[in-house]
Motif scaffolding. Sequence first.
Motif, PDB file in Angstrom:
ATOM      1  N   UNK A 250       0.873  -1.037   0.048  1.00 52.44           N
ATOM      2  CA  UNK A 250      -0.034  -0.049   0.009  1.00 52.44           C
ATOM      3  C   UNK A 250       0.982   1.213   0.123  1.00 52.44           C
ATOM      4  N   UNK A 251       0.219   2.283  -0.295  1.00 47.51           N
ATOM      5  CA  UNK A 251       1.181   3.670  -0.553  1.00 47.51           C
ATOM      6  C   UNK A 251       1.288   4.235   0.970  1.00 47.51           C
ATOM      7  N   UNK A 252       0.412   3.867   1.862  1.00 50.90           N
ATOM      8  CA  UNK A 252       0.505   4.521   3.157  1.00 50.90           C
ATOM      9  C   UNK A 252       0.058   3.700   4.468  1.00 50.90           C
ATOM     10  N   UNK A 253       0.730   3.965   5.619  1.00 53.52           N
ATOM     11  CA  UNK A 253       0.685   3.239   6.857  1.00 53.52           C
ATOM     12  C   UNK A 253      -0.638   2.988   7.227  1.00 53.52           C
ATOM     13  N   UNK A 254      -1.499   4.334   7.210  1.00 51.16           N
ATOM     14  CA  UNK A 254      -2.859   3.954   7.510  1.00 51.16           C
ATOM     15  C   UNK A 254      -3.383   2.943   6.584  1.00 51.16           C
ATOM     16  N   UNK A 255      -3.264   3.066   5.303  1.00 54.62           N
ATOM     17  CA  UNK A 255      -3.771   1.944   4.504  1.00 54.62           C
ATOM     18  C   UNK A 255      -3.594   0.757   4.708  1.00 54.62           C
ATOM     19  N   UNK A 256      -2.270   0.538   5.089  1.00 55.52           N
ATOM     20  CA  UNK A 256      -1.894  -0.821   5.524  1.00 55.52           C
ATOM     21  C   UNK A 256      -2.453  -1.597   6.570  1.00 55.52           C
ATOM     22  N   UNK A 257      -2.427  -0.556   7.709  1.00 54.81           N
ATOM     23  CA  UNK A 257      -3.451  -0.892   8.750  1.00 54.81           C
ATOM     24  C   UNK A 257      -5.151  -1.276   8.727  1.00 54.81           C
ATOM     25  N   UNK A 258      -5.471  -0.595   7.711  1.00 50.83           N
ATOM     26  CA  UNK A 258      -6.869  -0.579   7.478  1.00 50.83           C
ATOM     27  C   UNK A 258      -7.145  -1.927   6.619  1.00 50.83           C
ATOM     28  N   UNK A 259      -6.182  -2.136   5.611  1.00 48.56           N
ATOM     29  CA  UNK A 259      -6.612  -3.332   4.884  1.00 48.56           C
ATOM     30  C   UNK A 259      -6.117  -4.673   5.619  1.00 48.56           C
ATOM     31  N   UNK A 318      -1.608  -3.189  -4.007  1.00 46.80           N
ATOM     32  CA  UNK A 318      -3.019  -2.827  -3.610  1.00 46.80           C
ATOM     33  C   UNK A 318      -3.207  -1.303  -4.363  1.00 46.80           C
ATOM     34  N   UNK A 319      -2.250  -0.680  -4.341  1.00 49.01           N
ATOM     35  CA  UNK A 319      -2.214   0.627  -5.018  1.00 49.01           C
ATOM     36  C   UNK A 319      -0.825   0.981  -5.608  1.00 49.01           C
ATOM     37  N   UNK A 320      -0.785   1.585  -6.582  1.00 50.94           N
ATOM     38  CA  UNK A 320       0.452   1.612  -7.428  1.00 50.94           C
ATOM     39  C   UNK A 320       1.434   2.632  -6.892  1.00 50.94           C
ATOM     40  N   UNK A 321       2.705   2.447  -6.917  1.00 52.84           N
ATOM     41  CA  UNK A 321       3.568   3.532  -6.271  1.00 52.84           C
ATOM     42  C   UNK A 321       3.495   4.703  -7.235  1.00 52.84           C
ATOM     43  N   UNK A 322       3.660   5.821  -6.778  1.00 50.66           N
ATOM     44  CA  UNK A 322       3.897   7.006  -7.362  1.00 50.66           C
ATOM     45  C   UNK A 322       5.183   7.428  -7.965  1.00 50.66           C
ATOM     46  N   UNK A 323       6.121   6.653  -7.684  1.00 50.49           N
ATOM     47  CA  UNK A 323       7.366   6.387  -8.223  1.00 50.49           C
ATOM     48  C   UNK A 323       7.661   5.107  -8.912  1.00 50.49           C
ATOM     49  N   UNK A 324       7.890   5.324 -10.160  1.00 46.67           N
ATOM     50  CA  UNK A 324       7.829   4.035 -11.322  1.00 46.67           C
ATOM     51  C   UNK A 324       8.942   3.113 -10.499  1.00 46.67           C
ATOM     52  N   UNK A 325      10.052   3.810 -10.288  1.00 44.66           N
ATOM     53  CA  UNK A 325      11.344   2.686  -9.881  1.00 44.66           C
ATOM     54  C   UNK A 325      10.788   1.810  -8.754  1.00 44.66           C
ATOM     55  N   UNK A 355       0.329   3.899 -13.947  1.00 44.51           N
ATOM     56  CA  UNK A 355       0.672   2.904 -14.815  1.00 44.51           C
ATOM     57  C   UNK A 355       1.482   3.172 -16.337  1.00 44.51           C
ATOM     58  N   UNK A 356       1.044   4.144 -16.584  1.00 47.15           N
ATOM     59  CA  UNK A 356       1.729   4.721 -17.920  1.00 47.15           C
ATOM     60  C   UNK A 356       3.243   4.985 -17.747  1.00 47.15           C
ATOM     61  N   UNK A 357       3.722   5.238 -16.492  1.00 40.07           N
ATOM     62  CA  UNK A 357       4.920   5.869 -16.191  1.00 40.07           C
ATOM     63  C   UNK A 357       5.512   4.549 -15.660  1.00 40.07           C
ATOM     64  N   UNK A 358       5.152   3.727 -15.158  1.00 37.52           N
ATOM     65  CA  UNK A 358       5.588   2.312 -15.014  1.00 37.52           C
ATOM     66  C   UNK A 358       6.079   1.481 -16.288  1.00 37.52           C
ATOM     67  N   UNK A 359       4.997   1.505 -17.182  1.00 39.33           N
ATOM     68  CA  UNK A 359       5.079   0.889 -18.411  1.00 39.33           C
ATOM     69  C   UNK A 359       6.172   1.560 -19.340  1.00 39.33           C
ATOM     70  N   UNK A 360       6.353   2.840 -19.184  1.00 33.53           N
ATOM     71  CA  UNK A 360       7.477   3.331 -19.726  1.00 33.53           C
ATOM     72  C   UNK A 360       8.775   2.989 -19.204  1.00 33.53           C
TER      73      UNK A 360
END
Length: 438
Positions: A250-259, A318-325, A355-360
């Motif tokens: 997940x992207x966030x700590x709160x999101x990890x706990x909730x999931x 669960x959520x894509x990272x906002x930095x493709x690396x 997703x587009x940046x990851x594919x690139x």
Amino acid sequence: MSFKSLGLSDAFVKAVEEKGYTKPSPIQEKAIPHILEGKDVLASAQTGTGKTAGFTLPVLQYLSETKHQKYRPIRALVLTPTRELAAQVHDNVREYSKYVNIKSAVVFGGVKAASQIATLKRGVDILVATPGRLLDLHDQKAVSFKRIDVFILDEADRMLDMGFVRDINKIISYMPAKRQNLMFSATFSKEIKKLASGILRNPVEVETAPQNSTAKKVSHKVYKIDKKKKTEFTIKLIKDNNWNQVLIFTRTKHGANRLTQNLIKSRISAAAIHGNKSQGARTKALKNFKDNTIKVLVATDIAARGLDIPLLPYVINYELPNVPEDYVHRIGRTGRAGAEGEAISLVCSEETEYQKEIEKLLKENLKSVIVEGFEPTDTAPPKRAATQSKGSFGKKKKPADGKKDAPKKSKRPNNHKRRKPANTSGRSRSGAAKSKRN
């Protein structure tokens, strides 16, 4: 090619064979001979291809071949960005050095420093550390860098991402100018090249796969999912396929706990691991996941490095990272050491730009699937991905091990030749007497 033919002694060949390694990986084949010769090395390889053994084995051999005084000053230092990676590297160091007289230790934040200080006082040949805790111990005069012969930056790009540049420079300023420097990472950005130019001296560049590439045996699949139905779909995937070991990001700590809470409510054993968890809780969660006591480990990107889980079959974004690396590092937890793995991404409308940046970055299109009943109906516009790597050179960020960046930027030494250790045996790093050190 064998480990013996690379120049490693029988003690290390025996140790790696006991771990089930029969022949060197490509990164080990290319890096080990140069390191044994005392050269600075800049190495890039896919995650999960044996980078840790690529630098620890030759460095341990060097330490074992050079005599030391009764008091053991630290002569090799490995810096890692996260606690989990530090612990993993140290585990490997202990396993590889079991048949030689080498003392090692690991230090990182999140735990009391007293036991670490006691260990350092007894003498250590090779130290694995995170920058924050290491500088704390140096400030307490519990550790000295005056006898460092070999300096290793592991996962250097993540170091930069997490804002450790100033800490690294400060640590370097305390070291002898004459030393060997090694930099290992799965990816190298322009910023990393800039960092390397200030640390490495005439380095040999080693690369075993295109930068930012992923393991060939990892299959990629994207599910176009409505944002509000991601949790329900994740539960369905795990239950319908009877998956028993799944790493979810997940992207966030709160999101990890909730999931994690929602998975447990659905009778799926799970635990979360992130920066707000105590070190004890993080260690316990990882142990339970490795021994299959729990089925699912939910993690933020702090865990994308250093989690070495043999034969991990599934990774879910669960959520894509906002930095493709970061996608490369996340899915690098599966498909390790030639095994097969599956990387699954749940993508809602606002993540299409990611997703587009990851594919690139990967130079390939990720196959997308829409599942009946979970069709993406949300209309949120795409979030724009980061315009540059979050590791902008010198950008100040709070590190994961709780240590703030050093307030001043230190000057890097200009001369990085190795300082000859006292009472050396006179042999070359590889054991073949004609090799010269840089």
